[in-house]
Structure formats: structure tokens, C-alpha cells
Design a protein around this motif. Structure first.
Motif, PDB file in Angstrom:
ATOM      1  N   ARG A 259       0.837  -1.207   0.000  1.00 23.98           N
ATOM      2  CA  ARG A 259       0.000   0.000   0.000  1.00 23.98           C
ATOM      3  C   ARG A 259       0.867   1.251   0.000  1.00 23.98           C
ATOM      4  NH1 ARG A 259      -3.245  -3.093   3.628  1.00 23.98           N
ATOM      5  NH2 ARG A 259      -2.249  -2.104   5.418  1.00 23.98           N
ATOM      6  N   GLU A 260       1.934   1.228   0.802  1.00 23.24           N
ATOM      7  CA  GLU A 260       2.814   2.397   0.862  1.00 23.24           C
ATOM      8  C   GLU A 260       3.502   2.634  -0.474  1.00 23.24           C
ATOM      9  OE1 GLU A 260       5.440   1.639   4.085  1.00 23.24           O
ATOM     10  OE2 GLU A 260       3.973   2.210   5.644  1.00 23.24           O
ATOM     11  N   ARG A 261       3.949   1.547  -1.130  1.00 23.83           N
ATOM     12  CA  ARG A 261       4.588   1.706  -2.443  1.00 23.83           C
ATOM     13  C   ARG A 261       3.594   2.221  -3.473  1.00 23.83           C
ATOM     14  NH1 ARG A 261       7.206  -3.252  -1.088  1.00 23.83           N
ATOM     15  NH2 ARG A 261       5.733  -4.420  -2.376  1.00 23.83           N
ATOM     16  N   ALA A 262       2.361   1.739  -3.401  1.00 17.86           N
ATOM     17  CA  ALA A 262       1.328   2.196  -4.337  1.00 17.86           C
ATOM     18  C   ALA A 262       1.041   3.674  -4.135  1.00 17.86           C
ATOM     19  CB  ALA A 262       0.052   1.376  -4.153  1.00 17.86           C
ATOM     20  N   MET A 263       0.988   4.089  -2.861  1.00 20.32           N
ATOM     21  CA  MET A 263       0.748   5.504  -2.579  1.00 20.32           C
ATOM     22  C   MET A 263       1.906   6.361  -3.064  1.00 20.32           C
ATOM     23  SD  MET A 263      -0.944   5.309   1.237  1.00 20.32           S
ATOM     24  CE  MET A 263      -0.950   7.096   1.377  1.00 20.32           C
ATOM     25  N   SER A 265       3.890   5.669  -5.521  1.00 18.98           N
ATOM     26  CA  SER A 265       3.822   5.684  -6.982  1.00 18.98           C
ATOM     27  C   SER A 265       2.805   6.696  -7.469  1.00 18.98           C
ATOM     28  CB  SER A 265       3.464   4.290  -7.500  1.00 18.98           C
ATOM     29  OG  SER A 265       3.324   4.291  -8.895  1.00 18.98           O
ATOM     30  N   GLU A 266       1.653   6.747  -6.785  1.00 13.66           N
ATOM     31  CA  GLU A 266       0.627   7.726  -7.160  1.00 13.66           C
ATOM     32  C   GLU A 266       1.133   9.145  -6.957  1.00 13.66           C
ATOM     33  OE1 GLU A 266      -2.856   6.885  -4.987  1.00 13.66           O
ATOM     34  OE2 GLU A 266      -3.254   4.971  -5.984  1.00 13.66           O
ATOM     35  N   LEU A 267       1.861   9.368  -5.854  1.00 13.03           N
ATOM     36  CA  LEU A 267       2.403  10.700  -5.598  1.00 13.03           C
ATOM     37  C   LEU A 267       3.412  11.085  -6.676  1.00 13.03           C
ATOM     38  CD1 LEU A 267       2.907  10.554  -1.724  1.00 13.03           C
ATOM     39  CD2 LEU A 267       1.251  11.952  -2.973  1.00 13.03           C
ATOM     40  N   ASP A 268       4.261  10.132  -7.086  1.00  9.81           N
ATOM     41  CA  ASP A 268       5.245  10.414  -8.129  1.00  9.81           C
ATOM     42  C   ASP A 268       4.552  10.784  -9.428  1.00  9.81           C
ATOM     43  OD1 ASP A 268       7.234   9.893  -6.353  1.00  9.81           O
ATOM     44  OD2 ASP A 268       7.582   7.826  -7.020  1.00  9.81           O
ATOM     45  N   GLU A 269       3.464  10.091  -9.765  1.00 11.28           N
ATOM     46  CA  GLU A 269       2.730  10.396 -10.995  1.00 11.28           C
ATOM     47  C   GLU A 269       2.107  11.781 -10.928  1.00 11.28           C
ATOM     48  OE1 GLU A 269      -0.060   7.327 -11.636  1.00 11.28           O
ATOM     49  OE2 GLU A 269       1.440   5.783 -12.098  1.00 11.28           O
ATOM     50  N   ASP A 270       1.585  12.134  -9.740  1.00 10.50           N
ATOM     51  CA  ASP A 270       1.002  13.471  -9.580  1.00 10.50           C
ATOM     52  C   ASP A 270       2.073  14.559  -9.766  1.00 10.50           C
ATOM     53  OD1 ASP A 270      -1.436  12.359  -9.105  1.00 10.50           O
ATOM     54  OD2 ASP A 270      -1.295  12.482  -6.912  1.00 10.50           O
ATOM     55  N   GLU A 271       3.261  14.310  -9.242  1.00  6.35           N
ATOM     56  CA  GLU A 271       4.343  15.285  -9.373  1.00  6.35           C
ATOM     57  C   GLU A 271       4.753  15.440 -10.827  1.00  6.35           C
ATOM     58  OE1 GLU A 271       7.366  13.874  -6.838  1.00  6.35           O
ATOM     59  OE2 GLU A 271       6.368  14.451  -4.963  1.00  6.35           O
ATOM     60  N   LEU A 272       4.776  14.307 -11.570  1.00  9.44           N
ATOM     61  CA  LEU A 272       5.105  14.379 -12.994  1.00  9.44           C
ATOM     62  C   LEU A 272       4.054  15.176 -13.753  1.00  9.44           C
ATOM     63  CD1 LEU A 272       6.348  10.739 -13.733  1.00  9.44           C
ATOM     64  CD2 LEU A 272       7.697  12.829 -13.874  1.00  9.44           C
ATOM     65  N   ASP A 273       2.784  14.945 -13.414  1.00 10.98           N
ATOM     66  CA  ASP A 273       1.708  15.691 -14.073  1.00 10.98           C
ATOM     67  C   ASP A 273       1.845  17.194 -13.813  1.00 10.98           C
ATOM     68  OD1 ASP A 273       0.659  13.364 -15.048  1.00 10.98           O
ATOM     69  OD2 ASP A 273      -0.828  13.134 -13.432  1.00 10.98           O
ATOM     70  N   GLU A 274       2.210  17.539 -12.580  1.00  7.82           N
ATOM     71  CA  GLU A 274       2.381  18.961 -12.259  1.00  7.82           C
ATOM     72  C   GLU A 274       3.522  19.562 -13.034  1.00  7.82           C
ATOM     73  OE1 GLU A 274       2.853  19.207  -8.091  1.00  7.82           O
ATOM     74  OE2 GLU A 274       0.782  18.632  -7.600  1.00  7.82           O
ATOM     75  N   ASP A 275       4.628  18.772 -13.179  1.00  7.01           N
ATOM     76  CA  ASP A 275       5.773  19.272 -13.945  1.00  7.01           C
ATOM     77  C   ASP A 275       5.399  19.526 -15.403  1.00  7.01           C
ATOM     78  OD1 ASP A 275       7.331  19.131 -11.729  1.00  7.01           O
ATOM     79  OD2 ASP A 275       8.197  17.169 -12.181  1.00  7.01           O
ATOM     80  N   PHE A 276       4.616  18.596 -15.974  1.00 10.33           N
ATOM     81  CA  PHE A 276       4.215  18.799 -17.373  1.00 10.33           C
ATOM     82  C   PHE A 276       3.279  19.988 -17.506  1.00 10.33           C
ATOM     83  CE2 PHE A 276       5.409  14.239 -18.021  1.00 10.33           C
ATOM     84  CZ  PHE A 276       6.319  14.469 -19.055  1.00 10.33           C
TER      85      PHE A 276
END
Length: 277
Positions: A259-263, A265-276
Motif C-alpha cells: 500500500r505504501e509503495r502504491a501511494m 507511486s501515485e504521488l510520483d505520478e502526480d508530481e510528474l503531471d504537475e511538472d508537465f
């Protein structure tokens, strides 16, 4: 809840344990039971065995808008803040829950209080029976050692009121799941048990009672703990269930890591979306 056992007194109703599949379903079921009981009785006492569980339910009930009081130990009959009786009932006139008092005011809801099971004092029972009064004891967990639940039963028997006693238990509770095994839940699912259901089950109760009776014989000196998980870790070693408990705890650790790794991963994806963006 349906009453099924009344061996001691006509003033005590003991209900079969109510089981929910998950903590989330248990939470909604218990809150519904509290609301219903508050309309019917003079006082609802929500009991837990472990401080962690106690504080979690305190936060939940307050968050749901309940005016929940915390009782100070020792808890006995005279310390229970029962609902004030309407004037008609004080004068000795019987009235139902739906009736109004002589002054036109409707009968108020019962009081809601919380306590730990270890706070209960059945030695200071008040003399005289007040049959017009009804108290509901709702317990949020079974203790692995039956003597702790016997304390609650003795307290219920000591009260000079009509008493309702019932337990609400999640099959995913740390003090339940390791002793049932996956096959038990799979069997219940085949019989139609799902997230939406609440059940009473002789199968589950008998299996848990056998495990708890064996634990009580094997644990000569209990280590008191703040949480159910700590209790398993510190008291389970050296018992018949030691290997089962270790495997169950290891499984919980793996699920938590996933669960922690999944969370993350979701945070990393959100950060990438913000960067784009």
C-alpha cells in the motif's frame, strides 16, 4: 441485534455477536446501532478493551456529531449519567419511547458514554431494581482472553436496570482474523456473506471461543498492551497459535508495504503531471 441468551435474569438481554466483513462496514453498523439505541434507551455505553480502539471510536463518534462523554474509572451503576426522565415518568406514570411528557415535551434521547472494559466495577452495585430504565452496552471488540469479556458480563449483571449487551466485530480485526483462517471467510462468502452484510454465525463464534479458551490456558502472565496488534506480538509467542500469528503479522506487513509503495507511486505520478503542466 436479536436476543438469544438470557440465563441470569429477566432484566438482561445478551445478543449474539454481530460480524462485519471489514472495519469500514463494522463502523457504519455500530454507528447505526448507537443511533437506534439512543432513541430507545436511557443510556448507551460503548466499550472497548484496548486504548487504541477506545480513542479511535471516540474520534469516530465525535466526528459523526454524537455528544459522547468519556467516563472516569471506576465505572459503576451510580456513575452512569442516565437520561433525565420526563415528569410523567418521575411521577410513576408509564410512558413509551414515542409518547410525550405532560408538559408536551418529547422524551429525550439517551446519553452516550464511552469507557474501557477494565474501568468497570461490578462490586458497587446499587440496591433496588429500576425496571423503567434501560441501558445498552455495545462492545467494539472481543478480547483474546475470555476473562476480560466476563468482566463486562458481570458488570451488566450488576446494574439495577434492564440491560442489553451486544458485540460488533470485524472479521479483519487483528484479534479475530488470525484465529479463523482464510477458509472460514471463503466458506462464509460461499453462503453469501459480503461487504454489505452483517451476520451472526455459530461457526465463527465457536471457532473463536475455542481459540480464546486455549489462549487463556496458555498465557499465565498477560502483558498489557495499548493496541490489539501489540497484544498479538507480545502475548502470542509461546502459545499454540504462535506460528499462525507470526504468519498473519508477516502478511499484514507485506500488505502495508504494498500500500505504501502504491501511494508513493501515485504521488510520483502526480508530481510528474504537475511538472508537465
Amino acid at each position: 441485534m436479536n436476543a438469544w441468551w438470557n440465563p441470569f435474569s429477566s432484566t438482561l438481554e445478551v445478543f449474539a455477536d454481530t460480524y462485519a466483513k471489514s472495519p469500514e462496514r463494522l463502523k457504519s453498523a455500530l454507528i447505526d446501532a448507537v443511533r437506534r439505541q439512543l432513541r430507545e434507551v436511557d443510556l448507551v455505553l460503548v466499550l472497548s478493551h484496548f486504548p487504541e480502539t477506545f480513542f479511535a471510536w471516540q474520534d469516530e463518534l465525535v466526528g459523526q456529531g454524537f455528544d459522547a462523554q468519556v467516563l472516569r474509572p471506576p465505572v459503576h451503576a451510580s456513575s452512569l449519567p442516565l437520561r433525565a426522565l420526563p415528569a410523567a415518568e418521575v411521577a410513576g406514570v408509564e410512558s413509551s419511547v414515542d409518547e410525550t411528557a405532560d408538559d408536551g415535551a418529547s422524551r429525550s434521547d439517551g446519553a452516550l458514554v464511552l469507557a474501557l472494559g477494565e474501568m468497570l466495577d461490578s462490586e458497587r452495585a446499587r440496591a433496588g431494581m429500576e425496571r423503567r430504565r434501560v441501558v445498552s452496552l455495545i462492545v467494539t471488540e472481543r478480547h483474546p482472553l475470555p476473562r476480560h469479556d466476563r468482566r463486562i458480563l458481570e458488570f451488566a449483571r450488576s446494574l439495577p436496570y434492564r440491560v442489553r449487551l451486544g458485540y460488533f466485530i470485524s472479521l479483519q480485526d487483528p484479534l479475530v482474523s488470525p484465529f479463523l483462517g482464510e477458509w472460514t471467510e471463503m466458506l462464509l462468502e460461499q453462503w453469501g456473506f459480503n461487504e454489505a452484510n452483517l451476520i451472526t454465525s455459530d461457526l465463527v463464534t465457536r471457532r473463536l471461543d475455542r481459540a480464546r479458551a486455549r489462549l487463556e490456558k496458555q498465557i499465565a502472565q498477560e502483558v498489557l498492551c495499548e493496541s490489539p496488534l501489540d497484544w498479538l506480538r507480545r502475548n502470542g509467542a509461546g502459545t499454540h497459535y504462535a506460528n499462525t500469528i507470526d504468519k498473519w503479522l508477516a502478511t499484514q506487513e507485506r500488505w502495508r508495504d504494498r500500500r505504501e509503495r502504491a501511494m508513493e507511486s501515485e504521488l510520483d505520478e502526480d508530481e510528474l503531471d504537475e511538472d508537465f503542466d
